[in-house]
Design a protein around this motif. Sequence first.
Motif, PDB file in Angstrom:
ATOM      1  N   ASP A 187       0.302   3.017  -8.760  1.00  0.00           N
ATOM      2  CA  ASP A 187      -0.142   1.502  -8.824  1.00  0.00           C
ATOM      3  C   ASP A 187       0.937   0.601  -9.450  1.00  0.00           C
ATOM      4  OD1 ASP A 187      -2.305   1.769  -7.173  1.00  0.00           O
ATOM      5  OD2 ASP A 187      -3.701   1.972  -8.945  1.00  0.00           O
ATOM      6  N   GLU A 188       1.635   1.050 -10.475  1.00  0.00           N
ATOM      7  CA  GLU A 188       2.476   0.436 -11.117  1.00  0.00           C
ATOM      8  C   GLU A 188       3.795  -0.266 -10.475  1.00  0.00           C
ATOM      9  OE1 GLU A 188       3.475   4.596 -12.609  1.00  0.00           O
ATOM     10  OE2 GLU A 188       1.816   3.541 -11.794  1.00  0.00           O
ATOM     11  N   TYR A 189       3.900   0.346  -9.147  1.00  0.00           N
ATOM     12  CA  TYR A 189       5.073   0.099  -8.296  1.00  0.00           C
ATOM     13  C   TYR A 189       4.573  -0.790  -7.029  1.00  0.00           C
ATOM     14  CZ  TYR A 189       8.011   3.112 -11.036  1.00  0.00           C
ATOM     15  OH  TYR A 189       8.556   3.600 -12.249  1.00  0.00           O
ATOM     16  N   GLY A 190       3.879  -1.310  -7.219  1.00  0.00           N
ATOM     17  CA  GLY A 190       3.232  -2.375  -6.075  1.00  0.00           C
ATOM     18  C   GLY A 190       4.180  -3.662  -5.930  1.00  0.00           C
ATOM     19  N   LEU A 191       4.098  -4.288  -4.675  1.00  0.00           N
ATOM     20  CA  LEU A 191       4.877  -5.479  -4.811  1.00  0.00           C
ATOM     21  C   LEU A 191       4.505  -6.687  -5.842  1.00  0.00           C
ATOM     22  CD1 LEU A 191       4.886  -6.306  -1.092  1.00  0.00           C
ATOM     23  CD2 LEU A 191       6.586  -4.982  -2.385  1.00  0.00           C
ATOM     24  N   GLU A 204       0.692  -1.055  -0.099  1.00  0.00           N
ATOM     25  CA  GLU A 204      -0.029   0.022   0.034  1.00  0.00           C
ATOM     26  C   GLU A 204       0.933   1.227  -0.211  1.00  0.00           C
ATOM     27  OE1 GLU A 204      -2.449  -0.506   3.242  1.00  0.00           O
ATOM     28  OE2 GLU A 204      -3.816  -1.890   2.412  1.00  0.00           O
ATOM     29  N   ARG A 205       1.858   1.331   0.925  1.00  0.00           N
ATOM     30  CA  ARG A 205       2.852   2.366   0.696  1.00  0.00           C
ATOM     31  C   ARG A 205       3.695   2.901  -0.308  1.00  0.00           C
ATOM     32  NH1 ARG A 205       6.736   2.969   4.773  1.00  0.00           N
ATOM     33  NH2 ARG A 205       7.004   0.602   4.932  1.00  0.00           N
ATOM     34  N   LEU A 206       3.987   1.613  -0.971  1.00  0.00           N
ATOM     35  CA  LEU A 206       4.594   1.941  -2.345  1.00  0.00           C
ATOM     36  C   LEU A 206       3.626   2.523  -3.725  1.00  0.00           C
ATOM     37  CD1 LEU A 206       6.737  -1.441  -2.610  1.00  0.00           C
ATOM     38  CD2 LEU A 206       7.531   0.837  -2.074  1.00  0.00           C
ATOM     39  N   ARG A 207       2.390   2.072  -3.460  1.00  0.00           N
ATOM     40  CA  ARG A 207       1.406   2.366  -4.382  1.00  0.00           C
ATOM     41  C   ARG A 207       0.994   3.780  -3.996  1.00  0.00           C
ATOM     42  NH1 ARG A 207      -0.634  -1.695  -7.340  1.00  0.00           N
ATOM     43  NH2 ARG A 207      -0.089  -3.731  -6.422  1.00  0.00           N
ATOM     44  N   GLN A 208       0.856   4.135  -2.890  1.00  0.00           N
ATOM     45  CA  GLN A 208       0.814   5.626  -2.165  1.00  0.00           C
ATOM     46  C   GLN A 208       1.670   6.462  -2.860  1.00  0.00           C
ATOM     47  OE1 GLN A 208       0.048   5.676   1.620  1.00  0.00           O
ATOM     48  NE2 GLN A 208      -1.878   4.548   1.541  1.00  0.00           N
ATOM     49  N   VAL A 209       3.146   5.992  -2.784  1.00  0.00           N
ATOM     50  CA  VAL A 209       4.156   7.114  -3.171  1.00  0.00           C
ATOM     51  C   VAL A 209       4.531   7.071  -4.563  1.00  0.00           C
ATOM     52  CG1 VAL A 209       6.597   7.589  -2.692  1.00  0.00           C
ATOM     53  CG2 VAL A 209       5.132   6.685  -0.986  1.00  0.00           C
ATOM     54  N   VAL A 218       9.779 -11.981  -3.476  1.00  0.00           N
ATOM     55  CA  VAL A 218       9.094 -10.516  -3.380  1.00  0.00           C
ATOM     56  C   VAL A 218       9.930  -9.677  -4.170  1.00  0.00           C
ATOM     57  CG1 VAL A 218       8.250  -8.764  -2.232  1.00  0.00           C
ATOM     58  CG2 VAL A 218       8.232 -10.962  -1.153  1.00  0.00           C
ATOM     59  N   SER A 219       9.573  -9.164  -5.241  1.00  0.00           N
ATOM     60  CA  SER A 219      10.202  -8.196  -6.065  1.00  0.00           C
ATOM     61  C   SER A 219       9.601  -6.671  -6.066  1.00  0.00           C
ATOM     62  CB  SER A 219      10.148  -8.628  -7.713  1.00  0.00           C
ATOM     63  OG  SER A 219      10.650  -9.993  -7.879  1.00  0.00           O
ATOM     64  N   VAL A 220      10.607  -5.733  -6.107  1.00  0.00           N
ATOM     65  CA  VAL A 220      10.006  -4.262  -5.843  1.00  0.00           C
ATOM     66  C   VAL A 220      10.901  -3.399  -6.966  1.00  0.00           C
ATOM     67  CG1 VAL A 220      10.132  -2.335  -4.123  1.00  0.00           C
ATOM     68  CG2 VAL A 220      10.021  -4.643  -3.242  1.00  0.00           C
ATOM     69  N   ARG A 221      10.286  -2.668  -7.574  1.00  0.00           N
ATOM     70  CA  ARG A 221      10.957  -1.674  -8.463  1.00  0.00           C
ATOM     71  C   ARG A 221      10.428  -0.408  -7.903  1.00  0.00           C
ATOM     72  NH1 ARG A 221       7.018  -1.716 -12.177  1.00  0.00           N
ATOM     73  NH2 ARG A 221       8.064  -0.038 -13.447  1.00  0.00           N
ATOM     74  N   LEU A 222      11.628   0.634  -7.827  1.00  0.00           N
ATOM     75  CA  LEU A 222      11.553   1.964  -7.370  1.00  0.00           C
ATOM     76  C   LEU A 222      12.141   2.692  -8.293  1.00  0.00           C
ATOM     77  CD1 LEU A 222      12.772   0.989  -3.666  1.00  0.00           C
ATOM     78  CD2 LEU A 222      10.298   1.501  -4.490  1.00  0.00           C
ATOM     79  N   PRO A 223      11.593   3.971  -8.579  1.00  0.00           N
ATOM     80  CA  PRO A 223      12.489   5.019  -9.315  1.00  0.00           C
ATOM     81  C   PRO A 223      13.422   5.649  -8.616  1.00  0.00           C
ATOM     82  CG  PRO A 223      10.288   5.786  -8.565  1.00  0.00           C
ATOM     83  CD  PRO A 223      10.381   4.392  -8.292  1.00  0.00           C
ATOM     84  N   LYS A 224      14.514   5.805  -9.307  1.00  0.00           N
ATOM     85  CA  LYS A 224      15.699   6.587  -8.440  1.00  0.00           C
ATOM     86  C   LYS A 224      15.423   7.947  -8.111  1.00  0.00           C
ATOM     87  CE  LYS A 224      19.491   3.802 -10.819  1.00  0.00           C
ATOM     88  NZ  LYS A 224      20.446   4.199 -11.786  1.00  0.00           N
TER      89      LYS A 224
END
Length: 398
Positions: free
Chosen positions: A368-372, A360-365, A384-390
């Motif tokens: 939705d394309e950056y959820g787990l 939820e926190r990843l999607r809020q920040v 579990v894979s995570v994508r984060l923009p730099k």
Amino acid sequence: MEPVVAVLLVVVLVGVPALVLWRVLHGRRDLGSSPAERATFETLHTASLAAPPLRAGLTEAGAQKASRHLRALLGSPALAITDEQGLLVYDGEGDHHAHEAFANAARTLADGRTQVLGPEAVSCDLPECPIRYAVVVPLTTDGRVVGSLAAYGGNASAGLVRAAHEVARWVDSQLELAELDRSRTRLMEAEMRALRAQISPHFIYNSLTTIASFVRSDPDRSRELLLDFADFTRYSFRQHGEFTTLAEELRSIDRYLTLERARFGDQLQVTLRIAPEVLAVAVPFLCLQPLVENAVRHGLESKPGVGRISIVAEDAGSECRIGVEDDGVGMDPDRLRRILAGDADERSGTGGVGLANVDERLRQVYGDEYGLVVETGKGAGTKVSVRLPKYRPGVSAR
């Protein structure tokens, strides 16, 4: 700018093409040659200057910073903004009228209706004063009157009334966004409290028991573990900063795994592969640590024999890609889908709070394309894979 023109221009603030707005804000002068086009772009620019102070809510400091720009949108000699308690700012000519501005707004604050006040309420004995009329409009948030905006002038034309209404509605939209920001902050704080409640009972008890077991047999190691425990809990329970660096998050994870390896011994094996280029990336606080804790607590604790965890952080151009994988007992995929979809009963069970909270926190920040992304199956372990923009505006580890 005449009031009637202001009304027409404020209306076009919603839905303006992003390219046009970008050029306006960067001072481009080739966007149009007609007076109407130039007036539109000037209005957009003025509105963009008034917006940031209002995004903090209806405060005295914000009203004072925004008032000059709002008065330009109105095209009126003076403007007053109040909240429910008193005057926040009077900006423009005839500042000797400031003392009566809150009294002028009293009826609007009480019943939420627009008032048009004439010379009997706002005029004065100074012949050079341009203030003879006032249009007082309510400011609302969630349907509740929270303040007022008054446009002062020499007459109460239909244009001034419409302009006051349009500008007040635009201010309302900024105040609504401010309330959404506050709600988002409160939600994230509540989620952090939920995470900490999950961390503390189980992990603290096991860690202290493990440390105590070394007090006599290996006091030096006991002291080292105690320092790791103190550093881990200090990081996990800190009260400031919505974001941290990936390096800090990984450092806390390393302390956590040091404590767990002391408990499990050779039964817990950890592999880390971290690209140095991504260590400085800003990430939401406690966005990875719960994934590792979930792998140990729910993936490996009930698995007989050796358990393995792999943590990978890779540089992927504009993104950072992170993976946490264990070879533990895994989870039923259907149950996992219910957890991530918000099923409260499922969340209360094994691993539910941590995974759902981080997702939820990843999607809020980030959106939705950056959820787990979770790959699991009963007896097949979990990845579990995570994508984060730099880089993302508003995301900083300061």
